[in-house]
Design a protein around this motif. Structure first.
Motif, PDB file in Angstrom:
ATOM      1  N   GLU A  64       0.817  -1.217   0.000  1.00 56.82           N
ATOM      2  CA  GLU A  64       0.000   0.000   0.000  1.00 56.82           C
ATOM      3  C   GLU A  64       0.851   1.269   0.000  1.00 56.82           C
ATOM      4  N   ASP A  65       2.120   1.149   0.372  1.00 53.04           N
ATOM      5  CA  ASP A  65       3.005   2.323   0.390  1.00 53.04           C
ATOM      6  C   ASP A  65       3.457   2.745  -1.004  1.00 53.04           C
ATOM      7  N   HIS A 111       3.258   4.363  -4.316  1.00 53.86           N
ATOM      8  CA  HIS A 111       2.459   5.416  -4.959  1.00 53.86           C
ATOM      9  C   HIS A 111       3.428   6.452  -5.513  1.00 53.86           C
ATOM     10  N   PRO A 112       2.998   7.309  -6.444  1.00 52.63           N
ATOM     11  CA  PRO A 112       3.909   8.345  -6.974  1.00 52.63           C
ATOM     12  C   PRO A 112       4.450   9.221  -5.848  1.00 52.63           C
ATOM     13  N   GLU A 113       5.753   9.438  -5.867  1.00 56.22           N
ATOM     14  CA  GLU A 113       6.425  10.216  -4.817  1.00 56.22           C
ATOM     15  C   GLU A 113       7.167  11.375  -5.474  1.00 56.22           C
ATOM     16  N   ILE A 153      10.632   3.472  -3.750  1.00 52.56           N
ATOM     17  CA  ILE A 153       9.460   4.207  -4.231  1.00 52.56           C
ATOM     18  C   ILE A 153       9.887   5.499  -4.929  1.00 52.56           C
ATOM     19  N   SER A 209       9.384   6.328  -8.893  1.00 51.07           N
ATOM     20  CA  SER A 209       8.612   7.528  -9.234  1.00 51.07           C
ATOM     21  C   SER A 209       9.384   8.481 -10.142  1.00 51.07           C
ATOM     22  N   GLU A 256       4.782  -2.832  -8.916  1.00 50.64           N
ATOM     23  CA  GLU A 256       5.215  -1.756  -8.023  1.00 50.64           C
ATOM     24  C   GLU A 256       5.537  -0.490  -8.817  1.00 50.64           C
ATOM     25  N   LYS A 298       2.384   1.212 -10.005  1.00 52.15           N
ATOM     26  CA  LYS A 298       1.709   1.918  -8.911  1.00 52.15           C
ATOM     27  C   LYS A 298       2.383   3.245  -8.591  1.00 52.15           C
ATOM     28  N   CYS A 299       3.687   3.345  -8.893  1.00 46.59           N
ATOM     29  CA  CYS A 299       4.419   4.594  -8.664  1.00 46.59           C
ATOM     30  C   CYS A 299       4.392   5.503  -9.890  1.00 46.59           C
ATOM     31  N   GLY A 300       3.663   5.108 -10.928  1.00 46.61           N
ATOM     32  CA  GLY A 300       3.499   5.962 -12.100  1.00 46.61           C
ATOM     33  C   GLY A 300       4.608   5.856 -13.127  1.00 46.61           C
TER      34      GLY A 300
END
Length: 283
Positions: A162-163, A165-167, A244, A248, A268, A271-273
């Motif tokens: 769940e961690d 994501h785009p950063e 992450i 990203s 993964e 999910k980070c774009g």
């Protein structure tokens, strides 16, 4: 496991080996420290013999003792390792997760001893449910175990944490623009091919970008970095927070693996774009 452990309707007893401290540490790290008191270890069997009839008799005695110990549970789930014979003999429900069949279909990526052991594990599976982490792995399992009931084989896809994501925070690398690879220590990941392809890309002279390979590549794998030494970074192992950021910020995530049971890094990265370039083999 974290989700199962947080469900009050499921009573979990972690079945662990005898390594001191490892299970307790893991349960604390995932916020399930309350389960430490419920750790279940195989009852000690005080029988030993190296071979022959005596050994077989002692093994049966040990199995009987273990079998009775397992009868107090409703079910046994193994996320990887073989299910003990005593569990099958106890009559409780069983389930196992099969992640891939690499040692069987690509033994060149494993040592011979593990290939023999893994083949034996897969041949001996007779659980009520076989969870496979991709449709491809399910197909490969049923190809190897042609007599296994198809209705007992269930595809259960993996999920990125769940961690992921785009950063917006930049990763700790010197390049403003870079391609990213993420490698475990295996020739199967095919990262020398990525390095060679990157060299050709750079030598075209049109682009000023770097290549970052995260994770610990196998020491016995040789990389030809001639002419691109200042363009390639091997980060070694990185934690999820840094990974992450790397996903990203990448121009693209490149994953030229020769075989994957699932290929979690691809998910993964998505999910980070990050745009993804990967092979069209296996899963």
């Amino acid at each position: 496991f974290q989700h199962m452990a947080s469900d009050n309707q499921i009573d979990i007893y972690p079945f662990v080996g005898t390594s001191k401290g490892s299970a307790e540490t893991y349960l604390k790290e995932i916020g399930a420290g309350r389960l430490i008191a419920k750790i279940f270890k195989m009852p000690e069997a005080k029988y030993s013999a190296k071979s022959g009839i005596k050994s077989n008799i002692l093994s049966l005695c040990a199995e009987l003792k273990y079998k009775n110990a397992f009868k107090k549970f409703d079910g046994f789930f193994s996320p990887f390792l073989p299910i003990p014979q005593a569990v099958y003999s106890s009559g409780i429900k069983t389930a196992i997760m099969v992640h891939d069949l690499i040692p069987i279909y690509h033994p060149e990526f494993s040592n011979p001893q593990f290939v023999r052991e893994y083949s034996k594990w897969i041949k001996n599976i007779r659980s009520d449910i076989v969870f496979c982490n991709s449709a491809y792995t399910a197909k490969e399992f049923l190809k190897f175990r042609t007599n296994y009931p198809k209705n007992k084989v269930i595809t259960t896809l993996l999920g990125a944490g769940e961690d992921f994501h785009p950063e917006s925070k930049k990763a700790n690398v010197k390049f403003d623009k870079y391609f990213l690879g993420c490698s475990s220590a295996s020739k199967r990941k095919n990262f020398p091919h990525l390095v060679d392809a990157f060299r050709q890309f750079i030598q075209s002279g049109k682009f000023n970008v770097g290549l970052v390979i995260a994770g610990n590549p196998a020491e016995e794998i040789a990389y030809d970095l001639r002419g691109i030494e200042d363009k390639v970074i091997f980060t070694g192992h990185v934690g999820d927070d840094e990974l992450i950021k790397l996903y990203s910020g990448a121009l693209a995530f490149v994953y030229p693996s020769l075989y994957e049971g699932f290929g979690l890094p691809v998910l993964e990265a998505m999910k980070c774009g990050a745009p993804v370039i990967c092979c069209n083999n296996s899963s």
